[in-house]
Design a protein around this motif. Structure first.
Motif, PDB file in Angstrom:
ATOM      1  N   MET A  36       0.816  -1.215   0.000  1.00  0.00           N
ATOM      2  CA  MET A  36       0.000   0.000   0.000  1.00  0.00           C
ATOM      3  C   MET A  36       0.851   1.266   0.000  1.00  0.00           C
ATOM      4  O   MET A  36       0.349   2.352  -0.281  1.00  0.00           O
ATOM      5  N   GLY A  37       2.118   1.126   0.327  1.00  0.00           N
ATOM      6  CA  GLY A  37       3.023   2.272   0.291  1.00  0.00           C
ATOM      7  C   GLY A  37       3.874   2.304  -0.958  1.00  0.00           C
ATOM      8  O   GLY A  37       4.827   3.077  -1.043  1.00  0.00           O
ATOM      9  N   THR A  38       3.539   1.468  -1.950  1.00  0.00           N
ATOM     10  CA  THR A  38       4.312   1.377  -3.191  1.00  0.00           C
ATOM     11  C   THR A  38       3.592   2.129  -4.306  1.00  0.00           C
ATOM     12  O   THR A  38       2.429   1.863  -4.597  1.00  0.00           O
ATOM     13  N   GLU A  39       4.311   3.053  -4.933  1.00  0.00           N
ATOM     14  CA  GLU A  39       3.724   3.821  -6.031  1.00  0.00           C
ATOM     15  C   GLU A  39       3.977   3.167  -7.384  1.00  0.00           C
ATOM     16  O   GLU A  39       3.124   3.199  -8.272  1.00  0.00           O
ATOM     17  N   LYS A  40       5.151   2.553  -7.532  1.00  0.00           N
ATOM     18  CA  LYS A  40       5.509   1.946  -8.814  1.00  0.00           C
ATOM     19  C   LYS A  40       6.333   0.689  -8.568  1.00  0.00           C
ATOM     20  O   LYS A  40       7.238   0.688  -7.731  1.00  0.00           O
ATOM     21  N   THR A  41       6.026  -0.396  -9.290  1.00  0.00           N
ATOM     22  CA  THR A  41       6.758  -1.635  -9.106  1.00  0.00           C
ATOM     23  C   THR A  41       6.603  -2.510 -10.352  1.00  0.00           C
ATOM     24  O   THR A  41       5.955  -2.112 -11.331  1.00  0.00           O
ATOM     25  N   GLU A  42       7.166  -3.681 -10.298  1.00  0.00           N
ATOM     26  CA  GLU A  42       7.079  -4.638 -11.394  1.00  0.00           C
ATOM     27  C   GLU A  42       6.451  -5.926 -10.885  1.00  0.00           C
ATOM     28  O   GLU A  42       6.783  -6.383  -9.787  1.00  0.00           O
ATOM     29  N   VAL A  43       5.537  -6.485 -11.648  1.00  0.00           N
ATOM     30  CA  VAL A  43       4.942  -7.774 -11.292  1.00  0.00           C
ATOM     31  C   VAL A  43       5.207  -8.763 -12.417  1.00  0.00           C
ATOM     32  O   VAL A  43       5.283  -8.396 -13.594  1.00  0.00           O
ATOM     33  N   LYS A  44       5.338 -10.034 -12.036  1.00  0.00           N
ATOM     34  CA  LYS A  44       5.650 -11.081 -13.009  1.00  0.00           C
ATOM     35  C   LYS A  44       4.621 -12.201 -12.915  1.00  0.00           C
ATOM     36  O   LYS A  44       4.105 -12.507 -11.841  1.00  0.00           O
ATOM     37  N   THR A  45       4.353 -12.801 -14.042  1.00  0.00           N
ATOM     38  CA  THR A  45       3.569 -14.032 -14.087  1.00  0.00           C
ATOM     39  C   THR A  45       4.464 -15.102 -14.723  1.00  0.00           C
ATOM     40  O   THR A  45       5.641 -14.860 -14.990  1.00  0.00           O
TER      41      THR A  45
END
Length: 411
Positions: free
Chosen positions: A188-197
């Motif tokens: 909830m404190g993350t503005e930008k990140t990367e997610v993987k499948t």
């Protein structure tokens, strides 16, 4: 005169809708239909407007889904998107799951809370509960466990259902519970990140205005046509943290309202360092030996500045276990209870300041002890032998004297 009276009546009605903490009349006015601010430590209400009025939470629902994900899914576990999951209304424009696509728990949590992915929420629900209805039952059970008494969940993502509702106060309790989960708070404190499948990697970004608030630790937004705009924010200033929630709001007003009431709550919150880790907490006895207890943690008391409550502090030591012979240094031996107006507010573990060992005599020592005990009786036995010996001599002498007397008389 009539116009003035009309204005007074309107003001009274407005003030009647806004909860006035501390008995003040200068509480803030908000556009949202319902809102609340609580102390994140104690849960005490610092501001409220219609806090128990039921409304639709929209995507704030996903905070409960995140908690159940943390409770029931192991780190690193894979989940698979079903056809139903992929058919959920799209909630973002950069990442939508495909049928059969897999995602690990940690990636799913970030997708759920950073870009509010509706399809990921359904995938989580089906993975944990088997189907949406079973997962909703789990949501409602968990809600009841944390005191959300005006809440009923139907969907894992907050898409509209007339029987899916809650209140701002219940959501504040939910947000307080979420603070126990570091991974949720980080997301909830993350503005930008990367997610993987298992098929791709995507950069995602929270496009809300939460991070424009300089004192916001993070939060969660929500919107449906029926719910309007909804928002939860955690705000911290001067070692004080509050949780602000609004529902039944409109675009833009939700951020303004949350900042207004959040700052109000922070201004009216007082923080006092009451105890430091290692402070003395009294003493108890262990086989007659005094055992000094010290506090295992520090304790900070947060309360309203004009709080007139009575706070009491007392150590409660735990009874020793049957057969226990040793207390280890640092072992928890009780709790230091903090009560507010006689009701338990919090408690700090009491630990032993040192190691204490109750030593019983060894078998060899016991034999020596018994030998020593029996040897302590030797004067008695010696005296008894002397007395018996003297008595024997006396009796022998008496018999001889009597025999001599009898012979003389016969002559």
């Amino acid at each position: 005169m009539k116009k003035a009276l009309f204005i007074i009546v309107i003001l009274a009605a407005v003030l009647g809708q806004v909860g006035i903490a501390y008995g003040e009349t200068n509480t803030p006015t908000i556009h949202s239909g319902t809102g609340v601010v609580i102390d994140s430590s104690t849960g005490e209400v610092l501001f409220q407007k219609n806090k128990d009025e039921q409304a639709f939470p929209a995507s704030l629902t996903k905070l409960m889904t995140a908690i159940l994900l943390e409770d029931h899914v192991a780190d690193g576990a894979w989940m698979t998107a079903s056809k139903k999951a992929t058919q959920q209304e799209a909630s973002n424009f950069v990442f939508n799951m495909k049928i059969g696509e897999k995602m690990q728990k940690e990636e799913a949590l970030r997708a759920l809370l950073v870009i509010s992915a509706n399809d990921v929420a359904m995938m989580i629900a089906e993975h944990i509960g088997g189907d949406e209805a079973a997962f909703a039952a789990m949501m409602n059970t968990r809600a009841a466990s944390i005191g959300m008494t005006h809440t009923h969940f139907v969907t894992p993502n907050g898409l509209h259902d007339p029987q899916h509702y809650t209140t701002t106060y219940d959501l504040a309790l939910l947000a307080k519970e979420a603070m126990k989960y570091p991974a949720i708070m980080e997301a909830m404190g993350t503005e930008k990140t990367e997610v993987k499948t298992d098929q791709r990697s995507v950069v995602i970004k929270d496009r809300s205005l939460i991070f424009q608030n300089p004192i916001a630790l993070g939060g969660k937004t929500g919107f449906t046509n029926q719910a309007g705009n909804t928002l939860i924010e955690y705000m911290k200033k001067d070692n004080k943290t509050v949780i602000a929630v609004v529902m039944k709001s409109s675009r833009g007003n939700e951020y303004q309202d949350v900042q207004t009431i959040g700052n109000y709550g922070l201004e009216h919150l007082d923080v006092q360092m009451m105890f430091q880790k290692g402070d003395s907490a009294g003493e108890t006895t262990f086989y007659g030996e005094n055992v000094q207890g010290v506090l295992g943690n520090s304790y900070v008391l947060t309360k309203r500045k004009d709080d007139g409550a009575v706070y009491t502090y007392s150590p409660i030591f735990t009874p020793w276990q049957s057969g226990q012979k040793t207390i280890i240094a640092g072992e928890v031996i009780g709790d230091y209870q903090i009560k507010k107006n006689g009701k338990l507010l919090s408690q700090i573990p009491i630990v032993s300041a040192k190691e204490v060992v109750h030593a019983e005599p060894s078998p060899i020592n016991k034999e020596k002890s018994e030998s020593s005990k029996s040897s302590s009786y030797w004067p008695f036995w010696v005296a008894a032998v002397i007395v018996l010996f003297a008595l024997g001599i006396y009796l022998n002498f008496s018999r001889r004297e009597k025999a001599a007397s009898d012979q003389g008389a016969g002559a």
